[in-house]
Design an enzyme around this catalytic site. Structure first.
Site, short mmCIF file in Angstrom:
data_model
loop_
_atom_site.label_atom_id
_atom_site.label_comp_id
_atom_site.label_asym_id
_atom_site.label_seq_id
_atom_site.Cartn_x
_atom_site.Cartn_y
_atom_site.Cartn_z
N SER A 1 57.03 41.26 -0.98
CA SER A 1 57.77 42.27 -1.75
C SER A 1 57.43 43.69 -1.29
CB SER A 1 57.44 42.13 -3.23
OG SER A 1 57.55 40.80 -3.64
N1 SAM Z 1 53.48 38.25 -3.39
C1 SAM Z 1 53.90 37.66 -2.16
C2 SAM Z 1 53.47 38.48 -0.98
O1 SAM Z 1 52.84 39.52 -1.14
O2 SAM Z 1 53.78 38.05 0.13
C3 SAM Z 1 55.37 37.50 -2.13
C4 SAM Z 1 55.84 36.21 -2.64
S1 SAM Z 1 57.51 35.79 -2.40
C5 SAM Z 1 58.43 37.09 -3.12
C6 SAM Z 1 57.61 34.47 -3.59
C7 SAM Z 1 56.86 33.22 -3.18
O3 SAM Z 1 56.93 32.29 -4.26
C8 SAM Z 1 57.45 32.49 -1.98
O4 SAM Z 1 56.48 32.38 -0.98
C9 SAM Z 1 57.86 31.12 -2.53
O5 SAM Z 1 57.67 30.07 -1.61
C10 SAM Z 1 56.92 30.99 -3.72
N2 SAM Z 1 57.33 30.05 -4.75
C11 SAM Z 1 58.56 29.82 -5.27
N3 SAM Z 1 58.51 28.86 -6.23
C12 SAM Z 1 57.20 28.48 -6.31
C13 SAM Z 1 56.49 27.54 -7.11
N4 SAM Z 1 57.10 26.79 -8.05
N5 SAM Z 1 55.16 27.41 -6.92
C14 SAM Z 1 54.51 28.16 -6.00
N6 SAM Z 1 55.13 29.06 -5.21
C15 SAM Z 1 56.46 29.23 -5.37
#
Ligand code: SAM
Length: 228
Positions: free
Chosen positions: A68
């Protein structure tokens, strides 16, 4: 956290400018600004993206996911405001960048990611920087991480249609959770607080767009168009 080697000094100027931008956006908390100074964002994005690492923009990290916008991550930190004795659950490790920022402020960070390769890459980046107070798990973070519950703080970095009940259950009394709630197209960043068993919610920011949360407490497949 280890010092940056000599050849990484070229990132110091762009990083300082990003911190100034975050401060101009209203984040004045010195410990949060110091965390942005200590964590080199470029180490959490693919090398082909290093030239853009200190832009205030979301960046692709592979597997269809993004890290993000830093000013949004700063907002997460200032609203959640983890303290040194607290344990925090992060749902969606992604690149591990927010994980590292959280680790600068909290006692211990537990972070769950469903994509194994991203979790592996995050582990590598965190280890290379000597971040010790982070535990990573590959799995469905919408069901939390029961073994280490309750958590003083929970951050969800993927959009959800409602507050996942397991996360609410694993939030400590007096704890706070921050998550994007809404439709697949647009969400609000919502702060959830639990006090004496009572739950209150408050919108922190509207008009956000996050990747969708997948898993047991997320949108059913037919709503998301079958994405896995
Ligand atoms: N905060 C992170 C960073 O600094 O890179 C960004 C994360 S990204 C916006 C959202 C993440 O949530 C993705 O990597 C996605 O694979 C993960 N995600 C989605 N659903 C999920 C779940 N049920 N459990 C764990 N991770 C999940």
């Amino acid at each position: 956290m280890r010092e940056a080697p000599q050849d990484e000094r070229r990132f110091v100027g762009p990083r300082r400018r990003l911190i100034e931008l975050i401060r101009d956006r209203g984040i004045q908390d010195l410990e949060i600004l110091q965390a942005f100074d200590r964590v080199p964002r470029h180490r959490f994005v693919p090398e082909g993206m290093w030239h853009r690492a200190y832009e205030d923009a979301p960046l692709p990290i592979g597997w269809g996911q993004t890290t993000s916008q830093p000013s949004l991550q700063a907002l997460y930190l200032s609203v959640l405001r983890p303290r040194a004795h607290e344990q925090i659950l992060e749902v969606g490790t992604g690149s591990g960048y927010l994980t590292a920022l959280l680790a600068c402020l909290a006692g211990r960070v537990y972070s769950v990611e469903r994509i194994r390769e991203l979790s592996k890459r995050a582990r590598k980046a965190l280890d290379a920087l000597g971040v010790m107070n982070v535990a990573l798990l590959v799995g469905d973070g919408s069901i939390g991480w029961r073994k280490y519950a309750p958590f003083h703080g929970i951050v969800v970095t993927a959009a959800s249609p409602a507050i996942p009940p397991a996360l609410l259950e694993q939030l400590a009394d007096g704890g706070r959770m921050l998550l994007p709630l809404g439709t697949l197209e647009a969400q609000e960043l919502v702060l959830v607080q639990k006090e004496g068993g009572e739950v209150t919610t408050q919108t922190v920011q509207s008009g956000c767009t996050f990747v969708p949360l997948l898993g047991r407490f997320a949108w059913p497949d037919e709503v998301r168009g079958g994405e896995r």
